[in-house]
Motif scaffolding. Structure first.
Motif, PDB file in Angstrom:
ATOM      1  N   ILE A  44       0.832  -1.200   0.000  1.00 27.21           N
ATOM      2  CA  ILE A  44       0.000   0.000   0.000  1.00 27.21           C
ATOM      3  C   ILE A  44       0.870   1.255   0.000  1.00 27.21           C
ATOM      4  O   ILE A  44       0.596   2.222  -0.733  1.00 27.21           O
ATOM      5  N   ALA A  45       1.943   1.249   0.799  1.00 28.43           N
ATOM      6  CA  ALA A  45       2.789   2.435   0.928  1.00 28.43           C
ATOM      7  C   ALA A  45       3.504   2.771  -0.370  1.00 28.43           C
ATOM      8  O   ALA A  45       3.574   3.949  -0.773  1.00 28.43           O
ATOM      9  N   ILE A  46       4.057   1.770  -1.037  1.00 27.40           N
ATOM     10  CA  ILE A  46       4.786   2.029  -2.283  1.00 27.40           C
ATOM     11  C   ILE A  46       3.845   2.578  -3.355  1.00 27.40           C
ATOM     12  O   ILE A  46       4.156   3.559  -4.050  1.00 27.40           O
ATOM     13  N   ILE A  47       2.662   1.962  -3.478  1.00 31.26           N
ATOM     14  CA  ILE A  47       1.719   2.430  -4.499  1.00 31.26           C
ATOM     15  C   ILE A  47       1.096   3.761  -4.079  1.00 31.26           C
ATOM     16  O   ILE A  47       0.829   4.627  -4.922  1.00 31.26           O
ATOM     17  N   ALA A  48       0.885   3.968  -2.776  1.00 32.79           N
ATOM     18  CA  ALA A  48       0.378   5.253  -2.297  1.00 32.79           C
ATOM     19  C   ALA A  48       1.401   6.366  -2.515  1.00 32.79           C
ATOM     20  O   ALA A  48       1.033   7.527  -2.738  1.00 32.79           O
ATOM     21  N   THR A  49       2.683   6.034  -2.443  1.00 32.86           N
ATOM     22  CA  THR A  49       3.720   7.014  -2.756  1.00 32.86           C
ATOM     23  C   THR A  49       3.593   7.477  -4.199  1.00 32.86           C
ATOM     24  O   THR A  49       3.706   8.677  -4.503  1.00 32.86           O
ATOM     25  N   ILE A  60      -5.028  12.471 -10.514  1.00 32.57           N
ATOM     26  CA  ILE A  60      -5.469  11.265  -9.806  1.00 32.57           C
ATOM     27  C   ILE A  60      -5.154  10.077 -10.705  1.00 32.57           C
ATOM     28  O   ILE A  60      -5.176  10.206 -11.928  1.00 32.57           O
ATOM     29  N   ASP A  61      -4.832   8.943 -10.116  1.00 28.66           N
ATOM     30  CA  ASP A  61      -4.545   7.744 -10.910  1.00 28.66           C
ATOM     31  C   ASP A  61      -5.436   6.608 -10.424  1.00 28.66           C
ATOM     32  O   ASP A  61      -5.194   6.024  -9.374  1.00 28.66           O
ATOM     33  N   LEU A  62      -6.474   6.325 -11.207  1.00 28.88           N
ATOM     34  CA  LEU A  62      -7.400   5.257 -10.872  1.00 28.88           C
ATOM     35  C   LEU A  62      -6.958   3.898 -11.410  1.00 28.88           C
ATOM     36  O   LEU A  62      -7.628   2.896 -11.165  1.00 28.88           O
ATOM     37  N   SER A  63      -5.840   3.873 -12.127  1.00 26.45           N
ATOM     38  CA  SER A  63      -5.414   2.635 -12.784  1.00 26.45           C
ATOM     39  C   SER A  63      -4.457   1.801 -11.944  1.00 26.45           C
ATOM     40  O   SER A  63      -4.017   0.738 -12.396  1.00 26.45           O
ATOM     41  N   VAL A  64      -4.130   2.254 -10.731  1.00 24.97           N
ATOM     42  CA  VAL A  64      -3.059   1.595  -9.973  1.00 24.97           C
ATOM     43  C   VAL A  64      -3.356   0.127  -9.686  1.00 24.97           C
ATOM     44  O   VAL A  64      -2.456  -0.715  -9.714  1.00 24.97           O
ATOM     45  N   GLY A  65      -4.615  -0.211  -9.410  1.00 28.90           N
ATOM     46  CA  GLY A  65      -4.949  -1.598  -9.092  1.00 28.90           C
ATOM     47  C   GLY A  65      -4.743  -2.527 -10.261  1.00 28.90           C
ATOM     48  O   GLY A  65      -4.106  -3.587 -10.136  1.00 28.90           O
ATOM     49  N   SER A  66      -5.269  -2.152 -11.422  1.00 29.42           N
ATOM     50  CA  SER A  66      -5.142  -3.024 -12.591  1.00 29.42           C
ATOM     51  C   SER A  66      -3.708  -3.073 -13.100  1.00 29.42           C
ATOM     52  O   SER A  66      -3.237  -4.126 -13.549  1.00 29.42           O
ATOM     53  N   VAL A 214       6.351   3.166 -12.401  1.00 28.90           N
ATOM     54  CA  VAL A 214       7.474   2.343 -11.941  1.00 28.90           C
ATOM     55  C   VAL A 214       7.195   1.806 -10.537  1.00 28.90           C
ATOM     56  O   VAL A 214       7.381   0.608 -10.248  1.00 28.90           O
ATOM     57  N   LEU A 215       6.723   2.686  -9.649  1.00 27.31           N
ATOM     58  CA  LEU A 215       6.446   2.268  -8.272  1.00 27.31           C
ATOM     59  C   LEU A 215       5.259   1.318  -8.196  1.00 27.31           C
ATOM     60  O   LEU A 215       5.254   0.372  -7.401  1.00 27.31           O
ATOM     61  N   VAL A 216       4.248   1.556  -9.031  1.00 29.29           N
ATOM     62  CA  VAL A 216       3.100   0.651  -9.061  1.00 29.29           C
ATOM     63  C   VAL A 216       3.532  -0.736  -9.531  1.00 29.29           C
ATOM     64  O   VAL A 216       3.098  -1.760  -9.001  1.00 29.29           O
ATOM     65  N   GLY A 217       4.408  -0.777 -10.546  1.00 25.51           N
ATOM     66  CA  GLY A 217       4.926  -2.054 -11.027  1.00 25.51           C
ATOM     67  C   GLY A 217       5.674  -2.805  -9.940  1.00 25.51           C
ATOM     68  O   GLY A 217       5.504  -4.021  -9.770  1.00 25.51           O
ATOM     69  N   LEU A 218       6.489  -2.087  -9.167  1.00 24.63           N
ATOM     70  CA  LEU A 218       7.213  -2.708  -8.060  1.00 24.63           C
ATOM     71  C   LEU A 218       6.237  -3.212  -7.003  1.00 24.63           C
ATOM     72  O   LEU A 218       6.377  -4.338  -6.499  1.00 24.63           O
ATOM     73  N   GLY A 219       5.246  -2.392  -6.677  1.00 23.95           N
ATOM     74  CA  GLY A 219       4.253  -2.812  -5.691  1.00 23.95           C
ATOM     75  C   GLY A 219       3.483  -4.045  -6.137  1.00 23.95           C
ATOM     76  O   GLY A 219       3.208  -4.947  -5.336  1.00 23.95           O
ATOM     77  N   GLY A 220       3.155  -4.110  -7.423  1.00 21.01           N
ATOM     78  CA  GLY A 220       2.448  -5.272  -7.951  1.00 21.01           C
ATOM     79  C   GLY A 220       3.282  -6.535  -7.871  1.00 21.01           C
ATOM     80  O   GLY A 220       2.758  -7.625  -7.582  1.00 21.01           O
ATOM     81  N   MET A 221       4.579  -6.405  -8.100  1.00 20.24           N
ATOM     82  CA  MET A 221       5.472  -7.555  -8.020  1.00 20.24           C
ATOM     83  C   MET A 221       5.594  -8.048  -6.574  1.00 20.24           C
ATOM     84  O   MET A 221       5.605  -9.255  -6.313  1.00 20.24           O
ATOM     85  N   ILE A 222       5.668  -7.120  -5.623  1.00 18.38           N
ATOM     86  CA  ILE A 222       5.725  -7.508  -4.212  1.00 18.38           C
ATOM     87  C   ILE A 222       4.445  -8.226  -3.808  1.00 18.38           C
ATOM     88  O   ILE A 222       4.475  -9.238  -3.098  1.00 18.38           O
TER      89      ILE A 222
END
Length: 313
Positions: A44-49, A60-66, A214-222
């Motif tokens: 949550i923290a990495i993607i929230a960053t 706003i970025d609504l695409s972070v989940g997908s 980039v951060l969302v991709g890292l968060g998704g991998m974690i």
């Protein structure tokens, strides 16, 4: 001062919640559960960053989940089918996130589509691609090494927490001590004034969305690493949690305001709320209600704070 007030309020709520859950559930303060909270907070923290940087620009970025789901699934596939190491797969997942961020940035800056609509479209495209790539079936049969990012340890700490600390320190430095940060805040405060001051608005805003990707991709991998699989359903409604974390921590949806330390506190608060709800056997549907109410309260507080600042100014 307004930053500090938001952060202290969020920290106070976190302490109260932590104490309450310690009494409410005998399982809350166990080492296994605290480790789980740390790993959950990390995602949550990495993607929230990432979300915080976008919100500072008044976007706003609504695409972070997908995008997180797509990144994690692709990372899992290249490990299972192509024999990539977990580090190479992480690089691929990050590249997927960066590509999605580039699409968002170009839609906003070149096509001039409002961020809400642009990222809403990316959310739909990303989720569709996840189901197309996986055939709506999770990616399993992964080696044990795939769990390193989500379940591994470094010097006794969850590896995901260490990665979160590195990301948080890096982005906080970027926002507070570099031209990149000054441009980001300037654009969120007054886009036209920033443009007239010589800020390369299109290029910089695109860069913000790419870095967020980039951060969302890292968060998704974690996240994929935590469950040792690529899950096509991962990240549904994740945007609510990360927006809540950013706003609780003091980021303003009106742009120009937000700090990473506040976002970390907000992310930890959301993770503890989710964890406590599970321990107390509270339905996922009620959890969504709780998060929604938290968002209402945080935005309302932000509006009051801005009205007071304007009255003083």
């Amino acid at each position: 001062m307004s930053h500090a007030l938001s952060e202290l309020t969020a920290a106070g709520a976190l302490v109260i919640l932590f104490i309450a859950l310690s009494f409410a559930s005998p399982h809350f303060l166990t080492s296994d559960n605290l480790f789980n909270i740390g790993a959950q907070t990390a995602v949550i923290a990495i993607i929230a960053t990432a979300q915080t940087m976008v919100i500072i620009t008044k976007g706003i970025d609504l695409s972070v989940g997908s995008v997180a789901a797509l990144s994690g699934v692709v990372g899992a596939i290249v490990v299972r089918d192509l024999g990539f190491s977990v580090w190479a797969a992480t690089a691929v997942a990050i590249a997927v996130g960066a590509a999605a961020g580039l699409v968002n940035g170009l839609l906003v800056t070149v096509a001039r589509i409002p961020p809400f609509i642009a990222t809403l479209g990316t959310m739909s495209v990303g989720r569709g691609l996840v189901f197309i790539v996986t055939g709506s079936v999770g990616v399993y049969s992964l080696p044990e090494s795939f769990q390193l990012l989500g379940n591994g340890e470094f010097l006794g700490l969850p590896f995901a927490v260490v990665l979160t600390a590195i990301v948080a320190v890096g982005v906080a430095f970027l926002l507070s001590q570099t031209r990149f940060g000054r441009y980001t805040y300037a654009m969120g405060s007054n886009l036209e004034a920033a443009r007239r001051s010589g800020v390369p608005v299109r290029r910089h805003l695109t860069a913000v969305y790419v870095l967020a990707g980039v951060l969302v991709g890292l968060g998704g991998m974690i996240a994929a690493s935590r469950v040792n699989s690529g899950q096509p359903n991962y990240g549904i409604a994740l945007e609510l949690d990360v927006i809540a974390a950013a706003v609780i921590g003091g980021a303003s949806l009106f742009g120009g305001q937000g700090r990473i330390i506040g976002t970390l506190i907000g992310a930890f608060l959301i993770a503890v709320v989710r964890n406590g709800a599970v321990l107390l056997d509270i339905s996922i549907h009620y959890q969504q209600v709780i998060v929604g109410v938290i968002i209402w309260a945080a935005v309302y507080f932000d509006q009051l704070r801005r009205q007071r600042l304007e009255a003083r100014g």
